[in-house]
Motif scaffolding. Sequence first.
Motif, PDB file in Angstrom:
ATOM      1  N   PHE A  94       0.825  -1.209   0.000  1.00 59.91           N
ATOM      2  CA  PHE A  94       0.000   0.000   0.000  1.00 59.91           C
ATOM      3  C   PHE A  94       0.858   1.258   0.000  1.00 59.91           C
ATOM      4  O   PHE A  94       0.404   2.316  -0.472  1.00 59.91           O
ATOM      5  CB  PHE A  94      -0.929   0.002   1.215  1.00 59.91           C
ATOM      6  N   SER A  95       2.075   1.181   0.526  1.00 53.92           N
ATOM      7  CA  SER A  95       2.938   2.363   0.544  1.00 53.92           C
ATOM      8  C   SER A  95       3.341   2.795  -0.862  1.00 53.92           C
ATOM      9  O   SER A  95       3.758   3.942  -1.060  1.00 53.92           O
ATOM     10  CB  SER A  95       4.187   2.089   1.381  1.00 53.92           C
ATOM     11  N   THR A  96       3.246   1.897  -1.853  1.00 54.43           N
ATOM     12  CA  THR A  96       3.566   2.231  -3.240  1.00 54.43           C
ATOM     13  C   THR A  96       2.334   2.626  -4.037  1.00 54.43           C
ATOM     14  O   THR A  96       2.453   2.969  -5.210  1.00 54.43           O
ATOM     15  CB  THR A  96       4.251   1.034  -3.931  1.00 54.43           C
ATOM     16  N   LEU A  97       1.152   2.572  -3.424  1.00 53.43           N
ATOM     17  CA  LEU A  97      -0.082   2.884  -4.131  1.00 53.43           C
ATOM     18  C   LEU A  97      -0.256   4.398  -4.231  1.00 53.43           C
ATOM     19  O   LEU A  97      -0.015   5.130  -3.261  1.00 53.43           O
ATOM     20  CB  LEU A  97      -1.267   2.260  -3.409  1.00 53.43           C
ATOM     21  N   ASP A  98      -0.688   4.854  -5.394  1.00 55.93           N
ATOM     22  CA  ASP A  98      -0.906   6.284  -5.612  1.00 55.93           C
ATOM     23  C   ASP A  98      -2.154   6.722  -4.851  1.00 55.93           C
ATOM     24  O   ASP A  98      -3.271   6.306  -5.161  1.00 55.93           O
ATOM     25  CB  ASP A  98      -1.059   6.568  -7.104  1.00 55.93           C
ATOM     26  N   ARG A  99      -1.961   7.575  -3.853  1.00 49.49           N
ATOM     27  CA  ARG A  99      -3.082   8.021  -3.019  1.00 49.49           C
ATOM     28  C   ARG A  99      -4.085   8.845  -3.810  1.00 49.49           C
ATOM     29  O   ARG A  99      -5.280   8.864  -3.484  1.00 49.49           O
ATOM     30  CB  ARG A  99      -2.527   8.850  -1.854  1.00 49.49           C
ATOM     31  N   SER A 100      -3.625   9.518  -4.864  1.00 51.74           N
ATOM     32  CA  SER A 100      -4.548  10.344  -5.644  1.00 51.74           C
ATOM     33  C   SER A 100      -5.621   9.508  -6.329  1.00 51.74           C
ATOM     34  O   SER A 100      -6.729   9.989  -6.573  1.00 51.74           O
ATOM     35  CB  SER A 100      -3.763  11.149  -6.677  1.00 51.74           C
ATOM     36  N   LEU A 101      -5.297   8.240  -6.644  1.00 47.48           N
ATOM     37  CA  LEU A 101      -6.308   7.380  -7.254  1.00 47.48           C
ATOM     38  C   LEU A 101      -7.449   7.098  -6.285  1.00 47.48           C
ATOM     39  O   LEU A 101      -8.626   7.095  -6.671  1.00 47.48           O
ATOM     40  CB  LEU A 101      -5.660   6.077  -7.717  1.00 47.48           C
ATOM     41  N   LEU A 102      -7.118   6.884  -5.017  1.00 50.90           N
ATOM     42  CA  LEU A 102      -8.162   6.675  -4.021  1.00 50.90           C
ATOM     43  C   LEU A 102      -8.996   7.939  -3.825  1.00 50.90           C
ATOM     44  O   LEU A 102     -10.216   7.876  -3.669  1.00 50.90           O
ATOM     45  CB  LEU A 102      -7.533   6.239  -2.696  1.00 50.90           C
ATOM     46  N   ASP A 103      -8.325   9.077  -3.829  1.00 49.97           N
ATOM     47  CA  ASP A 103      -9.064  10.337  -3.688  1.00 49.97           C
ATOM     48  C   ASP A 103      -9.996  10.552  -4.872  1.00 49.97           C
ATOM     49  O   ASP A 103     -11.137  11.024  -4.703  1.00 49.97           O
ATOM     50  CB  ASP A 103      -8.082  11.500  -3.562  1.00 49.97           C
ATOM     51  N   ALA A 104      -9.517  10.220  -6.077  1.00 55.35           N
ATOM     52  CA  ALA A 104     -10.365  10.379  -7.260  1.00 55.35           C
ATOM     53  C   ALA A 104     -11.570   9.439  -7.195  1.00 55.35           C
ATOM     54  O   ALA A 104     -12.686   9.829  -7.553  1.00 55.35           O
ATOM     55  CB  ALA A 104      -9.547  10.112  -8.521  1.00 55.35           C
ATOM     56  N   ALA A 105     -11.357   8.210  -6.722  1.00 54.04           N
ATOM     57  CA  ALA A 105     -12.479   7.281  -6.596  1.00 54.04           C
ATOM     58  C   ALA A 105     -13.476   7.771  -5.563  1.00 54.04           C
ATOM     59  O   ALA A 105     -14.698   7.637  -5.745  1.00 54.04           O
ATOM     60  CB  ALA A 105     -11.959   5.894  -6.209  1.00 54.04           C
ATOM     61  N   ARG A 106     -12.990   8.366  -4.490  1.00 55.69           N
ATOM     62  CA  ARG A 106     -13.893   8.896  -3.460  1.00 55.69           C
ATOM     63  C   ARG A 106     -14.691  10.075  -4.012  1.00 55.69           C
ATOM     64  O   ARG A 106     -15.899  10.210  -3.743  1.00 55.69           O
ATOM     65  CB  ARG A 106     -13.094   9.312  -2.231  1.00 55.69           C
ATOM     66  N   VAL A 107     -14.044  10.939  -4.787  1.00 55.22           N
ATOM     67  CA  VAL A 107     -14.743  12.083  -5.370  1.00 55.22           C
ATOM     68  C   VAL A 107     -15.806  11.614  -6.358  1.00 55.22           C
ATOM     69  O   VAL A 107     -16.906  12.197  -6.437  1.00 55.22           O
ATOM     70  CB  VAL A 107     -13.734  13.029  -6.045  1.00 55.22           C
ATOM     71  N   ASP A 108     -15.503  10.550  -7.113  1.00 54.93           N
ATOM     72  CA  ASP A 108     -16.468  10.031  -8.087  1.00 54.93           C
ATOM     73  C   ASP A 108     -17.603   9.256  -7.441  1.00 54.93           C
ATOM     74  O   ASP A 108     -18.506   8.794  -8.145  1.00 54.93           O
ATOM     75  CB  ASP A 108     -15.755   9.135  -9.099  1.00 54.93           C
ATOM     76  N   GLY A 109     -17.556   9.071  -6.126  1.00 57.81           N
ATOM     77  CA  GLY A 109     -18.628   8.380  -5.426  1.00 57.81           C
ATOM     78  C   GLY A 109     -18.536   6.869  -5.479  1.00 57.81           C
ATOM     79  O   GLY A 109     -19.560   6.189  -5.317  1.00 57.81           O
ATOM     80  N   ALA A 110     -17.337   6.332  -5.689  1.00 59.02           N
ATOM     81  CA  ALA A 110     -17.178   4.880  -5.752  1.00 59.02           C
ATOM     82  C   ALA A 110     -17.361   4.281  -4.361  1.00 59.02           C
ATOM     83  O   ALA A 110     -16.902   4.836  -3.356  1.00 59.02           O
ATOM     84  CB  ALA A 110     -15.803   4.520  -6.303  1.00 59.02           C
TER      85      ALA A 110
END
Length: 328
Positions: free
Chosen positions: A214-230
């Motif tokens: 998880f330390s190598t995972l791009d945090r912005s992708l999670l933020d984008a998914a949260r913004v999109d309502g996933a």
Amino acid sequence: MPSGGSPSSVRPAVVGPGAEEAVAEAPARRPARSSPRRSRRGSRAERLAPFVLVAPAVLIIVALRLWPLALGVNFSFTGDGDRNGTSVGLDNYLTLFGDPLFRTALRNVGLLVLLLPVAVAIPGLLATFIYLRVPGHRIYRGVYFFPAVLSPVIVGAIFNLLLAYDGPVNAVLGVVGLGPVDWLGDPDVAIFAVVGVHVWATFGMALVVFLAGFSTLDRSLLDAARVDGASLPQTVWHVIVPGLTRTIQFVFVTTMIGMLTSMFGLLYVMTNGGPEASTYLPEYYIWVQQGQFNQPALASAASTALFLIMLVVGLAQVAVLRRAGREG
């Protein structure tokens, strides 16, 4: 010209016309070049340096891993008892696959392969919750890893008490009206009980590996998914799983190797291979042949078969996961 002076030490005081053009037209001094022989030596040393650095590790692996493995494979083609040391060809392997106990062990290996996704999904989901910082995530990290430091003998003894027919687990089931279950005495249930205990005792290490991934995972992708309502399942399936493909492959392979080579302590303490040999695995079969029946050559054949099983299963898992990652 002064007396005693040499002509070469006298410089003209007056520069005549055209001297500046002559100096300008003089060829510029070129930097000294290293000899081709020296450059070839340097490039050869650079090429050999990685091999020199890796050589000690390779020698250790060959001496302590590959050479004993080759000796074990060679020993599996010799006989036991009166035929000790004599070549018997494939007799040990024919005896091995004709033994009902070994066939039971192979059937249980197939069961482990089917249960493997569950054994990987549990630490993966728990690592996801910890990474998303659920309340108490710092405490959970230590609690989940704690069983990994316990001895399998201690874990087996604890669960022998918990899963006894008159133990606390059946007492709780009796309260809710489900009735007692013979967890370690029913041939159809015992292998699932032992595998479940093994997963509980070892998933802490896989949890640590997932957290490192998880330390190598791009945090912005999670933020984008949260913004999109996933939703959480959508985030896990479309963001986390593709981003942790290599980590998942590693955990799959190491978990399978652990199931095939690290359950002897639990089997010995909890079921001793029973009931009715229903919890036999290849490593337990190897110990029985070597330690109880004094058949080291047959045990070597079983060890070779176990190595091939792990190799085939591991390569198949990696191939399937890579294909799933490309399709995803």
